[in-house]
Scaffold this active site. Structure first.
Site, PDB file in Angstrom:
ATOM      1  N   SER A 189       1.192  -1.234  -0.374  1.00  0.00           N
ATOM      2  CA  SER A 189       0.327  -0.146  -0.364  1.00  0.00           C
ATOM      3  C   SER A 189       1.009   1.156  -0.150  1.00  0.00           C
ATOM      4  O   SER A 189       2.230   1.458  -0.764  1.00  0.00           O
ATOM      5  CB  SER A 189      -0.986   0.397   1.480  1.00  0.00           C
ATOM      6  OG  SER A 189      -2.175   0.798   0.865  1.00  0.00           O
ATOM      7  N   GLU A 304      -9.959  -5.395  -3.651  1.00  0.00           N
ATOM      8  CA  GLU A 304      -9.192  -3.970  -3.043  1.00  0.00           C
ATOM      9  C   GLU A 304      -9.861  -3.256  -2.751  1.00  0.00           C
ATOM     10  O   GLU A 304     -10.466  -2.559  -2.111  1.00  0.00           O
ATOM     11  CB  GLU A 304      -8.399  -3.143  -4.326  1.00  0.00           C
ATOM     12  CG  GLU A 304      -7.077  -4.531  -5.094  1.00  0.00           C
ATOM     13  CD  GLU A 304      -6.067  -3.970  -3.766  1.00  0.00           C
ATOM     14  OE1 GLU A 304      -6.056  -3.053  -2.660  1.00  0.00           O
ATOM     15  OE2 GLU A 304      -4.672  -4.658  -3.983  1.00  0.00           O
ATOM     16  N   HIS A 405      -8.106  -5.567   0.478  1.00  0.00           N
ATOM     17  CA  HIS A 405      -6.421  -4.685   0.942  1.00  0.00           C
ATOM     18  C   HIS A 405      -5.761  -5.229   1.767  1.00  0.00           C
ATOM     19  O   HIS A 405      -6.602  -4.985   2.522  1.00  0.00           O
ATOM     20  CB  HIS A 405      -6.774  -3.352   0.270  1.00  0.00           C
ATOM     21  CG  HIS A 405      -5.450  -2.012   0.247  1.00  0.00           C
ATOM     22  ND1 HIS A 405      -4.725  -2.089  -0.346  1.00  0.00           N
ATOM     23  CD2 HIS A 405      -5.445  -1.311   1.414  1.00  0.00           C
ATOM     24  CE1 HIS A 405      -4.499  -1.463  -0.489  1.00  0.00           C
ATOM     25  NE2 HIS A 405      -4.256  -0.960   0.659  1.00  0.00           N
TER      26      HIS A 405
END
Length: 498
Positions: A189, A304, A405
């Protein structure tokens, strides 16, 4: 253990066969007059410095509920790193992973169990996690900061911290058994975004030989903002605090700065094209082939984003879905509907999840992959992680619908057992063994392939798509034909930042 600035006393874990060194300073404390300055060298010390516990995490707001810290509180004095290494080693021989945590450049810590380096170290890799300045402390830009800078730059202190950590690794990692010419830089990320930036910066691109990016890049819709805009954002924050000068702002307690930021990340600070760390936009750097020409392992997850966020919790009907796309894409809504069809509830859920994830982070990740394969002069390995997390141990939630995610971190780094929230299954452990195997091979050789693992081809055009590796219960190669989606989104880049 002797390093450039003194002697360290770490922990020997005989059962794991590892030596661990925690809380090693890699830069001077960025406090007082050093707040919002590039990281400065560490002062040497006398005697043996204890490196047996995690140092304080950097100043941050409690924005994310999935973060578990083992650090000793929170402080501006936070520029420390941690090293896991095999106890039996020869100086300067082992490959190295330097991993940067996620958290939107607003939160996170190298002590989090999901980033623990023991599992990869047991595979013969010297593993390093790094703390770096966050939020206003790591990203503030002001005209006054640019004026005092010899390079007329402001902001990007988070990224400069990471660069300092990589220089520390180059200068010191041989003492821990690591080879300074075999350094892989990885992250998830915001950490992945940082890796894409570190590959682009002339200050850092020569400090790594391989790179891993898990969901994120400073390209596409997550591109850094111009310095003038960042400085305007910084001046607005300064007015909010009532500070009349940079000196007054530096004198304010760190806790007061956090309090002024509030409880939402909606008006956060971002990486900047500062003219120093980033002399021009990452898009321009990658387009020119001026980034690091090194192997890249990169990808994103199957969930995600989620259709519910795209539809703002409205029912997943074709009519509601079409209305959302018309609001977002206007005259191009019909083109969007061809790429993300929504003719049934099932299609709306699938396409809504895909579009939400693309707009959040998968598009930017694709953009990085695509530039690197075109201009990077080294192999790129492109993955699609699709293993959903299982039900929670306490029964409060069932399995995830897809791979959310950040859901891949424990699988990739071999840390499922350090996460006690989920009831991991034999399948989860099998997937983790495969994924960690890929990561370990790549860190060692620049190629994820090895004995006992499904073949993973480097990304290349084939049959109208690109070769990509699905990682999950059925790990396999497939042809990804989503390029048209991302090329469409390229025309609709909002000024968005993670």
């Amino acid at each position: 253990m002797r390093i450039a600035t003194g002697t360290l006393s770490g922990i020997h874990d005989a059962k794991a066969g590892l030596d661990e060194f925690k809380g090693i300073p890699y830069a001077a404390p960025p406090v007082g007059a050093l707040r919002w300055k590039p990281p400065q060298p560490v002062a040497s010390w006398d005697g043996a410095r204890r490196a047996d516990h995690f140092a304080a995490r950097c100043m941050q707001r409690p924005l994310y509920g999935d973060m578990v810290f083992r650090s000793a509180g929170m402080s501006e004095d936070c520029l420390y790193l941690n090293v896991w290494t095999p106890a039996q080693r020869k100086a300067g021989k082992l490959p190295v992973l330097v991993y940067f945590y996620g958290g939107s450049l607003l939160a996170g810590d190298g002590s989090e169990p999901r980033y623990d380096g023991a599992s990869l170290a047991q595979r013969g890799i010297v593993t390093v996690t790094v703390n770096y300045r966050l939020d206003v402390f790591g990203l503030l830009a002001l005209p006054a900061l640019a004026a005092e800078s010899p390079r007329h730059a402001a902001g990007n202190y988070s990224l400069l911290d990471m660069t300092a950590a990589l220089r520390w690794v180059r200068n010191n990692i041989a003492a821990f058994g690591g080879d300074p010419a075999q350094v892989t830089v990885g992250g998830e990320s915001a950490g992945s975004m940082a890796v894409s930036a570190l590959m682009a910066s002339p200050l850092s691109k020569d400090l790594m030989q391989r790179a891993i990016g898990e969901s994120g890049a400073v390209l596409g819709n997550l591109k850094p903002e111009p310095l003038a805009l960042a400085e305007q954002r910084g001046e607005n924050f300064m007015r909010k605090l009532g500070a009349r000068s940079l000196a007054e702002l530096r004198a304010m307690p760190a806790a007061d700065l956090l309090k002024a930021l509030g409880t939402s990340d909606s008006d956060s600070f971002n990486p900047t094209v500062d003219g120093y760390f980033l002399p021009r936009s990452p898009e321009a750097i990658y387009a020119a082939g001026a980034q690091a020409h090194i192997p890249l392992l990169v990808g994103s997850n199957s969930q995600e984003g989620y259709w519910k966020s795209l539809l703002d919790d409205q029912a997943p009907t074709p009519a509601n879905y079409r209305a959302v796309l018309q609001r977002q894409f206007g005259a191009q809504a019909n083109e969007a509907l061809k790429l993300y069809p929504g003719n049934s509830e099932a299609e709306v859920k699938a396409s809504g999840t895909a579009l939400s994830g693309d707009q959040f982070i998968a598009f930017a990740t694709w953009r990085w992959m695509d530039w690197q394969r075109r201009t990077g002069k080294a192999p790129v390995y492109y993955y699609y992680f699709e293993q959903p997390r299982p039900a929670k141990r306490d029964g409060s939630a069932g399995p995830d619908a897809g791979a959310v995610h950040s859901g891949e971190i424990e699988y990739a780094l071999g840390n499922l057992d350090g996460n006690h929230v989920y009831a991991w299954t034999a399948t989860d452990h099998r997937v983790s063994n495969v994924m960690e195997g890929y990561w370990a091979n790549f860190i060692k050789t620049g190629d994820p392939n090895g004995p006992g693992l499904p073949r993973w081809p480097a990304v290349a055009p084939k049959d109208g798509g690109l070769l990509r590796q699905a990682i999950g219960a059925d790990t396999r190669g497939f042809i990804d034909r989503n390029t048209a989606r991302y090329e469409f989104l390229q025309h609709f880049e909002p000024d968005a930042h993670l």
